[in-house]
Design an enzyme around this catalytic site. Structure first.
Site, PDB file in Angstrom:
ATOM      1  N   CYS A   1       0.788  -1.281   0.059  1.00  0.00           N
ATOM      2  CA  CYS A   1      -0.142   0.079   0.221  1.00  0.00           C
ATOM      3  C   CYS A   1       0.940   1.107  -0.072  1.00  0.00           C
ATOM      4  O   CYS A   1       1.703   1.239   0.687  1.00  0.00           O
ATOM      5  CB  CYS A   1      -0.905  -0.128   1.199  1.00  0.00           C
ATOM      6  SG  CYS A   1      -1.642   1.601   1.843  1.00  0.00           S
TER       7      CYS A   1
ATOM      8  N   ARG B   1     -13.226   1.226  -5.261  1.00  0.00           N
ATOM      9  CA  ARG B   1     -12.698   1.262  -3.806  1.00  0.00           C
ATOM     10  C   ARG B   1     -11.820   2.513  -3.718  1.00  0.00           C
ATOM     11  O   ARG B   1     -11.913   2.974  -2.532  1.00  0.00           O
ATOM     12  CB  ARG B   1     -11.910  -0.148  -3.733  1.00  0.00           C
ATOM     13  CG  ARG B   1     -11.177  -0.340  -2.523  1.00  0.00           C
ATOM     14  CD  ARG B   1     -10.322  -1.461  -2.255  1.00  0.00           C
ATOM     15  NE  ARG B   1      -9.505  -1.699  -1.250  1.00  0.00           N
ATOM     16  CZ  ARG B   1      -9.515  -2.873  -0.585  1.00  0.00           C
ATOM     17  NH1 ARG B   1     -10.251  -3.739  -1.059  1.00  0.00           N
ATOM     18  NH2 ARG B   1      -8.953  -2.817   0.564  1.00  0.00           N
TER      19      ARG B   1
HETATM   20  P1  IMP Z   1      -1.774  -7.215   3.204  1.00  0.00           P
HETATM   21  O1  IMP Z   1      -2.205  -8.496   4.020  1.00  0.00           O
HETATM   22  O2  IMP Z   1      -0.814  -6.705   4.288  1.00  0.00           O
HETATM   23  O3  IMP Z   1      -1.101  -7.690   1.779  1.00  0.00           O
HETATM   24  O4  IMP Z   1      -2.824  -6.321   3.400  1.00  0.00           O
HETATM   25  C1  IMP Z   1      -4.126  -6.700   2.444  1.00  0.00           C
HETATM   26  C2  IMP Z   1      -5.033  -5.402   2.739  1.00  0.00           C
HETATM   27  O5  IMP Z   1      -4.589  -4.098   2.079  1.00  0.00           O
HETATM   28  C3  IMP Z   1      -6.449  -5.499   1.939  1.00  0.00           C
HETATM   29  O6  IMP Z   1      -7.312  -6.255   2.680  1.00  0.00           O
HETATM   30  C4  IMP Z   1      -6.778  -4.082   1.798  1.00  0.00           C
HETATM   31  O7  IMP Z   1      -7.593  -3.623   2.790  1.00  0.00           O
HETATM   32  C5  IMP Z   1      -5.368  -3.274   1.745  1.00  0.00           C
HETATM   33  N1  IMP Z   1      -5.326  -2.879   0.343  1.00  0.00           N
HETATM   34  C6  IMP Z   1      -5.672  -3.754  -0.822  1.00  0.00           C
HETATM   35  N2  IMP Z   1      -5.089  -2.969  -1.906  1.00  0.00           N
HETATM   36  C7  IMP Z   1      -4.622  -1.816  -1.312  1.00  0.00           C
HETATM   37  C8  IMP Z   1      -4.046  -0.909  -2.122  1.00  0.00           C
HETATM   38  O8  IMP Z   1      -3.795  -0.657  -3.280  1.00  0.00           O
HETATM   39  N3  IMP Z   1      -3.536   0.278  -1.506  1.00  0.00           N
HETATM   40  C9  IMP Z   1      -3.703   0.326  -0.043  1.00  0.00           C
HETATM   41  N4  IMP Z   1      -4.323  -0.730   0.638  1.00  0.00           N
HETATM   42  C10 IMP Z   1      -4.928  -1.782   0.005  1.00  0.00           C
END
Ligand code: IMP
Length: 494
Positions: free
Chosen positions: A312, A411
């Site tokens: 992100c 989103r």
């Molecule tokens: P991770 O498990 O740390 O990879 O985070 C996954 C979460 O990141 C998802 O469930 C979303 O809430 C958030 N997310 C998904 N796509 C994006 C993005 O493009 N930008 C910011 N947050 C994101």
């Protein structure tokens, strides 16, 4: 002047659980990881494994959703650009062969044998109910299988002349275990469940019961079908999609927004509530005001996390977001305050920035009921990303929903229209994660580690962890000591 909040944002990785007295009751084998995902019309939708796979195209497709639900967690099918495709994925999970099936191909008595034969080749199925109107929920007249006809000579023969009518059926309300006993006693491999009026309600296949024996923790609805959620946006042009998902019998909806503290989100909650009692998970939020606002609007669970997903770039691009530990502490406090006031308990989902059992453990100890993960699941064989080999190591593609690859405008574009694409900018990147192996190995291993953590903390359940665990913030020096130090790893010296 802007208000400067007198606190420091903290990450899950800065906290450690202090040991509590481990008793026989809280020994590892007695730890139960069951937890509430969200409120539902009859209490709470509960998971035996508190893991939710993120509503991301790189993470949650049919294969992942079936695998994770069998392991006791649940997936959220993302808002795909093609509405039909998202709905078809939900239906495929619901129709996955398990327990009671409610949507088999069915024939009418005057259908001809060649149609049965054709269906057998197209689908691989060999057993079909026959009802008066040819629809699954019609009056059951018989059953036709591929053993009841001669495929060469019977092509034009009507089904009614070949179907078996001496059926063993069970009444509506029969449990899976009762169905199994009836099938064993009568030597049948197929049991139709009918209403008092003889209308077909569902069917059970004996071979599918093995699934229940192998996966006793599976997330199932009242008919023994796997549980699955779907993401929706706040955009008015997606309203039809919401009702189609509800008609497709999705178990819960998740409103997909990087910043859930908006009037659009409230309107969407109210809209869904006006259609049905399908549970609605809202978010994402990181403050108590946002939590209170969405709960007041009727949300059945709240997702917490902003700007901390592994790929992100929201904080870099927009300077909005918060450390996941700080966000959870504030939101959990707001939830507990409502409970103290006699209001209903609202489950909290920690979303983003969790990649190890240690992160999961701290999020749960801080008060989250379940965790949503993208990166963790993207590493599994079952995720949709392609595999790439480099220097003898396997990697999987993982792309964020706000990346240019996904361009999930619903989103990442706050407003009431996503037509204005000029305002779009990326809030996430696309990259690679190491391939870890099958979810059927990874999830049980993580659960085993989680159980060990709870046991050390003297807790036998997640609700006890919420009430009794003690956490401590670590200085950076203490954190350094908590990782491998003063030692060169085997692989680093070769
Ligand atoms: P991770 O498990 O740390 O990879 O985070 C996954 C979460 O990141 C998802 O469930 C979303 O809430 C958030 N997310 C998904 N796509 C994006 C993005 O493009 N930008 C910011 N947050 C994101």
């Amino acid at each position: 002047m802007a208000i400067i909040v007198n606190s420091t944002s903290t990450s899950l990785k800065e906290y450690r659980l202090l040991p509590g007295l481990t008793t026989e009751f809280s020994s590892k084998n007695n730890v139960n990881l069951q937890s509430h995902l969200c409120r539902s019309s009859n209490g709470y939708l509960t998971l035996n494994t508190p893991f939710v796979s993120a509503s991301m195209q790189a993470v949650s497709d049919t294969r992942m959703a079936i695998a994770l639900a069998r392991l006791g967690g649940v997936s959220v099918i993302p808002v795909l650009p093609d509405e039909e495709c998202q709905i078809a994925m939900v239906k495929k999970v619901k129709q996955y062969k398990a327990g009671f099936q409610t949507d088999l191909i069915t024939f009418s008595p005057d259908a001809q044998i060649y149609q049965v034969e054709k269906s057998k080749y197209a689908t691989g199925y060999s057993t079909y109910p026959v009802t008066d109107n040819g629809l699954f929920h019609g009056k059951l007249l018989g059953v036709i299988t591929d053993k009841d006809f001669d495929a060469q000579t019977d092509q034009k023969v009507p089904v009614v002349r070949r179907m078996k009518t001496e059926l063993v059926v069970a009444k509506e309300g029969t449990s899976l275990m009762q169905a199994k006993a009836i099938m064993i006693e009568t030597g049948r491999g197929f049991l139709p469940i009918v209403s008092a009026e003889g209308t077909l309600q569902s069917v059970v296949f004996r071979k599918d019961l093995e699934h229940h024996i192998r996966f006793p923790n599976a997330s199932e609805d009242q008919y023994g079908r796997l549980v699955v959620g779907a993401a929706v946006t706040t955009h008015p042009q997606h309203r039809n999609r919401i009702s189609h998902l509800i008609n497709g019998e999705v178990d819960f909806l998740v409103i997909d927004a990087s910043d859930g503290y908006s009037e659009y989100q409230k309107e969407t909650i109210l809209y869904i509530k006006s259609l049905s009692d399908t549970p609605v998970i809202a978010g994402n939020v990181v403050t108590s005001e946002a939590f209170d606002y969405l709960v007041e609007a009727g949300a059945d669970a709240i997702k917490v996390g902003m700007g901390i997903g592994s790929g992100c770039i929201t904080q870099e691009e927009k300077a909005t977001g918060r450390g996941q530990a700080a966000a959870l502490m504030e939101v959990v406090n707001a939830r507990d305050k409502l409970v103290d006031e006699g209001k209903q308990y609202i489950p909290i989902i920690a979303d983003g920035g969790l990649s190890s059992p240690a992160d999961i453990c701290i999020a749960l100890a801080l008060g989250a009921d379940t965790v949503m993960m993208g990166n963790y699941f993207a590493r599994c064989t079952e995720s949709p990303g392609e595999v790439h080999y480099r220097n003898g190591q396997a990697f999987k593609k993982y792309w964020m929903e706000g990346s240019l690859k996904a361009r999930n405008l619903g989103r990442y574009f706050l407003g009431d229209s996503e037509d204005n694409q000029v305002d779009y900018f990326a809030e996430g990147i696309s990259g690679w994660v190491p391939l870890k192996g099958s979810i059927f190995d990874l999830v049980p291993e993580s659960c085993s580690k989680l159980k060990a953590s709870l046991s050390s903390a003297g807790c036998s359940s997640i609700s006890e962890l919420h009430e009794n665990s003690r956490l401590e913030h670590q200085s950076s020096v203490a954190l350094g000591d908590s990782a491998v130090h003063s030692l060169i790893k085997d692989n680093d010296i070769v």
